[in-house]
Design an enzyme around this catalytic site. Structure first.
Site, PDB file in Angstrom:
ATOM      1  N   ASP A  49       0.869  -1.230   0.149  1.00  0.00           N
ATOM      2  CA  ASP A  49      -0.016   0.096  -0.038  1.00  0.00           C
ATOM      3  C   ASP A  49       0.976   1.313  -0.027  1.00  0.00           C
ATOM      4  O   ASP A  49       0.334   2.200   0.136  1.00  0.00           O
ATOM      5  CB  ASP A  49      -1.200  -0.005   1.185  1.00  0.00           C
ATOM      6  CG  ASP A  49      -0.454  -0.021   2.388  1.00  0.00           C
ATOM      7  OD1 ASP A  49       0.795  -0.174   2.781  1.00  0.00           O
ATOM      8  OD2 ASP A  49      -1.134   0.010   3.533  1.00  0.00           O
ATOM      9  N   ASP A  88      -1.085  -6.273  -0.024  1.00  0.00           N
ATOM     10  CA  ASP A  88      -1.515  -5.388   1.145  1.00  0.00           C
ATOM     11  C   ASP A  88      -2.700  -5.281   1.515  1.00  0.00           C
ATOM     12  O   ASP A  88      -3.700  -4.849   0.684  1.00  0.00           O
ATOM     13  CB  ASP A  88      -0.811  -4.182   1.406  1.00  0.00           C
ATOM     14  CG  ASP A  88       0.439  -4.044   1.993  1.00  0.00           C
ATOM     15  OD1 ASP A  88       0.757  -4.953   2.810  1.00  0.00           O
ATOM     16  OD2 ASP A  88       1.321  -3.101   1.791  1.00  0.00           O
ATOM     17  N   LYS A 118      -0.718  -9.553   3.085  1.00  0.00           N
ATOM     18  CA  LYS A 118      -0.163  -8.842   4.045  1.00  0.00           C
ATOM     19  C   LYS A 118      -0.833  -8.244   4.866  1.00  0.00           C
ATOM     20  O   LYS A 118      -1.667  -7.248   4.444  1.00  0.00           O
ATOM     21  CB  LYS A 118       1.414  -8.241   3.585  1.00  0.00           C
ATOM     22  CG  LYS A 118       2.081  -7.583   4.734  1.00  0.00           C
ATOM     23  CD  LYS A 118       3.332  -7.364   4.302  1.00  0.00           C
ATOM     24  CE  LYS A 118       3.626  -5.991   3.764  1.00  0.00           C
ATOM     25  NZ  LYS A 118       2.917  -4.810   4.428  1.00  0.00           N
ATOM     26  N   GLU A 120      -0.920  -5.336   8.242  1.00  0.00           N
ATOM     27  CA  GLU A 120      -0.168  -4.786   9.538  1.00  0.00           C
ATOM     28  C   GLU A 120      -1.056  -5.387  10.749  1.00  0.00           C
ATOM     29  O   GLU A 120      -2.033  -5.353  11.139  1.00  0.00           O
ATOM     30  CB  GLU A 120      -0.075  -3.306   9.559  1.00  0.00           C
ATOM     31  CG  GLU A 120       0.564  -2.748   8.299  1.00  0.00           C
ATOM     32  CD  GLU A 120       0.653  -1.336   7.967  1.00  0.00           C
ATOM     33  OE1 GLU A 120       0.357  -0.559   9.168  1.00  0.00           O
ATOM     34  OE2 GLU A 120       1.133  -0.757   7.160  1.00  0.00           O
ATOM     35  N   GLU A 183       9.427  -3.912  10.181  1.00  0.00           N
ATOM     36  CA  GLU A 183      10.049  -2.551   9.407  1.00  0.00           C
ATOM     37  C   GLU A 183      10.432  -1.782  10.542  1.00  0.00           C
ATOM     38  O   GLU A 183      10.204  -1.530  11.875  1.00  0.00           O
ATOM     39  CB  GLU A 183       8.763  -2.018   8.681  1.00  0.00           C
ATOM     40  CG  GLU A 183       9.192  -0.588   8.291  1.00  0.00           C
ATOM     41  CD  GLU A 183       8.097  -0.127   7.225  1.00  0.00           C
ATOM     42  OE1 GLU A 183       7.346  -0.724   7.121  1.00  0.00           O
ATOM     43  OE2 GLU A 183       8.337   1.192   6.896  1.00  0.00           O
TER      44      GLU A 183
END
Ligand code: KIV
Length: 265
Positions: A49, A88, A118, A120, A183
């Site tokens: 994204d 994402d 994926k 978050e 990250e």
């Protein structure tokens, strides 16, 4: 069949971790870029994204919609013949409800024909990850700096809370994710997580000891105009090359040098 010809799957990545073979991942948002990365042998393509910042020119990834992720994901998945393609889940998927998360992820898988999603989050999203995995949706958990939470985190900063990182990593692994993307975390912390987890870790700004590395392709190739984080290695300067080429075209047209006879009917 040569190893390069075999499609990369979740099992390939696990085997690579066990063998100590480094995993390569780069972002792609369109067909030609995805085809180039795939043919160059990159293991995993991520329709991140980050396209909200890189392609759309927004300041954060927050405005990106599910329909936009599907639009770009479909082009990338169509281009890849060997690489694993992950897409994402954009904000706020994963934050509303488990059923909304599974429905959104299922739409992504069905409409793009990608191989994985994926999302978050770690500990707080563990139930959503488990529900996606139960539904047959391979999932990567993105922990450490979570750009969709940039305002809650107070900016794009290195995430040094070791307890939280390990809790997120193990919760995601226990929930069934097949890889953990970390990250902006200190290298030592990423190294500890990598050695303790059985699933592969993919790092971005997380030091050299992760099982794999990911970068935004536009940053790697110098094809961008914004801020470049410290962890990026710029291996080319496509922006300068393209600017010079476009100036040459401008010159040729203005001077009457283009098109010539061979370029005309
Ligand atoms: O959105 C993205 O491109 C990402 C990478 C930076 C890891 O999440």
């Amino acid at each position: 069949m040569a190893e390069q010809d075999v499609s990369v799957t979740v099992r390939t990545l696990l085997a690579m971790k066990r063998r100590g073979d480094r995993i390569t991942m780069l972002t792609a948002y369109d067909f030609p870029t995805a085809q180039l990365l795939d043919q160059a042998g990159i293991d995993c393509l991520l329709v991140g994204d980050s396209l909200g910042m890189v392609v759309q020119g927004h300041k954060t990834t927050i405005p990106v919609t599910l329909d936009q992720m599907i639009y770009h994901g479909e082009m990338v998945a169509r281009a890849a013949s060997r690489a694993m393609v992950s897409v994402d889940l954009p904000f706020p998927v994963g934050q509303i409800s488990i059923s909304h998360t599974v429905e959104s992820a299922a739409r992504v898988m069905k409409e793009t024909q990608c191989h994985a999603v994926k999302m978050e989050g770690g500990h707080q999203q563990a139930q959503a990850i488990a529900a996606m995995v139960d539904a047959g949706i391979p999932t990567i958990a993105h922990i450490g700096l979570r750009p969709q939470s940039v305002h809650a985190l107070g900016g794009y900063r290195v995430q040094k809370d070791a307890e939280r990182l390990m809790r997120d990593a193990f919760a995601a692994q226990d929930a069934g994710c097949f890889a953990v993307l970390m990250e902006c975390v200190p290298a030592e912390l990423a190294s500890e997580a990598t050695s303790k987890l059985t699933v592969p870790t993919i790092g971005i700004g997380a030091g050299p000891h992760c099982d794999g590395q990911v970068l935004v392709t536009n940053d790697l190739l110098g094809w961008n105009s914004g801020y470049i984080p410290k962890f990026v290695r710029k291996v080319a300067d496509l922006k300068t090359m393209a600017t010079d080429a476009v100036k040459e075209y401008q010159l040729q047209v203005k001077s009457g040098g283009f098109p010539n006879q061979n370029e005309s009917f």
